[in-house]
Design a protein around this motif. Structure first.
Motif, short mmCIF file in Angstrom:
data_model
loop_
_atom_site.label_atom_id
_atom_site.label_comp_id
_atom_site.label_asym_id
_atom_site.label_seq_id
_atom_site.Cartn_x
_atom_site.Cartn_y
_atom_site.Cartn_z
N ASN A 97 0.81 -1.22 0.00
CA ASN A 97 0.00 0.00 0.00
C ASN A 97 0.84 1.28 0.00
O ASN A 97 0.32 2.36 0.22
CB ASN A 97 -0.93 0.02 1.21
N TYR A 98 2.14 1.12 -0.23
CA TYR A 98 3.04 2.27 -0.14
C TYR A 98 3.90 2.36 -1.39
O TYR A 98 4.13 1.36 -2.07
CB TYR A 98 3.95 2.14 1.09
N LYS A 99 4.39 3.56 -1.66
CA LYS A 99 5.41 3.74 -2.68
C LYS A 99 6.74 3.42 -2.00
O LYS A 99 7.02 3.92 -0.91
CB LYS A 99 5.41 5.17 -3.19
N ILE A 100 7.55 2.61 -2.63
CA ILE A 100 8.78 2.15 -2.00
C ILE A 100 9.99 2.67 -2.74
O ILE A 100 10.07 2.59 -3.97
CB ILE A 100 8.83 0.61 -1.98
N CYS A 101 10.95 3.17 -1.97
CA CYS A 101 12.26 3.53 -2.49
C CYS A 101 13.26 2.65 -1.77
O CYS A 101 13.39 2.72 -0.54
CB CYS A 101 12.57 5.01 -2.26
N ILE A 102 13.94 1.79 -2.51
CA ILE A 102 14.89 0.85 -1.93
C ILE A 102 16.29 1.43 -2.07
O ILE A 102 16.71 1.82 -3.16
CB ILE A 102 14.79 -0.52 -2.62
N LEU A 103 17.02 1.47 -0.96
CA LEU A 103 18.37 2.00 -0.94
C LEU A 103 19.35 0.85 -0.72
O LEU A 103 19.15 0.02 0.17
CB LEU A 103 18.53 3.01 0.21
N GLY A 104 20.39 0.79 -1.54
CA GLY A 104 21.39 -0.26 -1.41
C GLY A 104 22.77 0.28 -1.66
O GLY A 104 22.94 1.26 -2.38
N ASP A 105 23.78 -0.39 -1.09
CA ASP A 105 25.16 0.06 -1.28
C ASP A 105 25.78 -0.65 -2.48
O ASP A 105 25.08 -1.26 -3.29
CB ASP A 105 25.98 -0.13 0.00
N ARG A 106 27.10 -0.62 -2.60
CA ARG A 106 27.79 -1.10 -3.80
C ARG A 106 27.56 -2.58 -4.11
O ARG A 106 27.71 -3.01 -5.23
CB ARG A 106 29.27 -0.81 -3.72
N GLU A 107 27.19 -3.36 -3.11
CA GLU A 107 26.90 -4.77 -3.37
C GLU A 107 25.67 -4.93 -4.25
O GLU A 107 25.51 -5.93 -4.93
CB GLU A 107 26.68 -5.52 -2.05
N PHE A 108 24.80 -3.94 -4.25
CA PHE A 108 23.53 -4.03 -4.96
C PHE A 108 23.50 -3.17 -6.23
O PHE A 108 22.45 -2.73 -6.65
CB PHE A 108 22.40 -3.64 -4.01
N CYS A 109 24.66 -2.94 -6.83
CA CYS A 109 24.72 -2.07 -8.01
C CYS A 109 24.43 -2.82 -9.31
O CYS A 109 24.72 -2.32 -10.38
CB CYS A 109 26.06 -1.35 -8.07
N SER A 110 23.82 -3.97 -9.21
CA SER A 110 23.50 -4.78 -10.38
C SER A 110 22.41 -4.13 -11.23
O SER A 110 21.35 -3.73 -10.72
CB SER A 110 23.02 -6.15 -9.90
N VAL A 111 22.66 -4.03 -12.52
CA VAL A 111 21.66 -3.51 -13.45
C VAL A 111 20.45 -4.44 -13.48
O VAL A 111 19.31 -4.00 -13.55
CB VAL A 111 22.27 -3.34 -14.87
N LYS A 112 20.71 -5.74 -13.37
CA LYS A 112 19.64 -6.73 -13.38
C LYS A 112 18.70 -6.51 -12.19
O LYS A 112 17.48 -6.56 -12.33
CB LYS A 112 20.25 -8.13 -13.34
N LEU A 113 19.27 -6.26 -11.00
CA LEU A 113 18.45 -6.00 -9.82
C LEU A 113 17.66 -4.70 -9.99
O LEU A 113 16.47 -4.64 -9.69
CB LEU A 113 19.31 -5.94 -8.56
N ALA A 114 18.32 -3.65 -10.46
CA ALA A 114 17.64 -2.37 -10.65
C ALA A 114 16.48 -2.51 -11.64
O ALA A 114 15.38 -2.01 -11.39
CB ALA A 114 18.63 -1.32 -11.14
N ASN A 115 16.69 -3.20 -12.74
CA ASN A 115 15.62 -3.41 -13.72
C ASN A 115 14.48 -4.23 -13.14
O ASN A 115 13.31 -3.93 -13.38
CB ASN A 115 16.17 -4.08 -14.98
N CYS A 116 14.81 -5.25 -12.37
CA CYS A 116 13.79 -6.09 -11.74
C CYS A 116 12.93 -5.27 -10.79
O CYS A 116 11.70 -5.35 -10.81
CB CYS A 116 14.46 -7.24 -11.01
N LEU A 117 13.56 -4.47 -9.93
CA LEU A 117 12.82 -3.66 -8.96
C LEU A 117 12.01 -2.57 -9.65
O LEU A 117 10.86 -2.32 -9.29
CB LEU A 117 13.78 -3.06 -7.93
#
Length: 102
Positions: A72-92
């Motif tokens: 029920n919320y707009k989500i902004c996910i924050l991640g550090d350098r371990e999560f800099c995957s383009v695949k993860l960003a596109n998925c989210l």
């Protein structure tokens, strides 16, 4: 958890979620926290069965378990350098979540 969210977060407002992986000796944790009043509160964690960084499959599997709490919320996910995957960003982003690499 849902009662706390409903009490302190307005529906359709941005909720900031922090994802992180941390290791203490032989314990490797993936944690998900929600930011509230300049603090991060742990909402979910999972022990990883290995040492070292997490991969896309582990990240997406763990996020899939915790993120439905925030439907029920707009989500902004924050991640550090371990999560800099383009695949993860596109998925989210395909799931209408905003992802920010910090």
């Amino acid at each position: 958890m849902t009662t706390w969210l409903e009490t302190y977060f307005q529906s359709q407002k941005i909720v900031y979620i922090v994802i992180d992986r941390t290791a203490w000796e032989c314990i490797n944790l993936f944690v998900i926290s929600v930011v509230w009043q300049k603090r991060a509160f742990l909402i979910y964690f999972e022990l990883l069965p290995k040492l070292g960084s997490s991969n896309f499959d582990e990240q997406s599997s763990i996020l899939t378990k915790a993120l439905p709490l925030f439907n029920n919320y707009k989500i902004c996910i924050l991640g550090d350098r371990e999560f800099c995957s383009v695949k993860l960003a596109n998925c989210l982003n395909s799931k209408t979540y905003t992802f920010v690499y910090v």
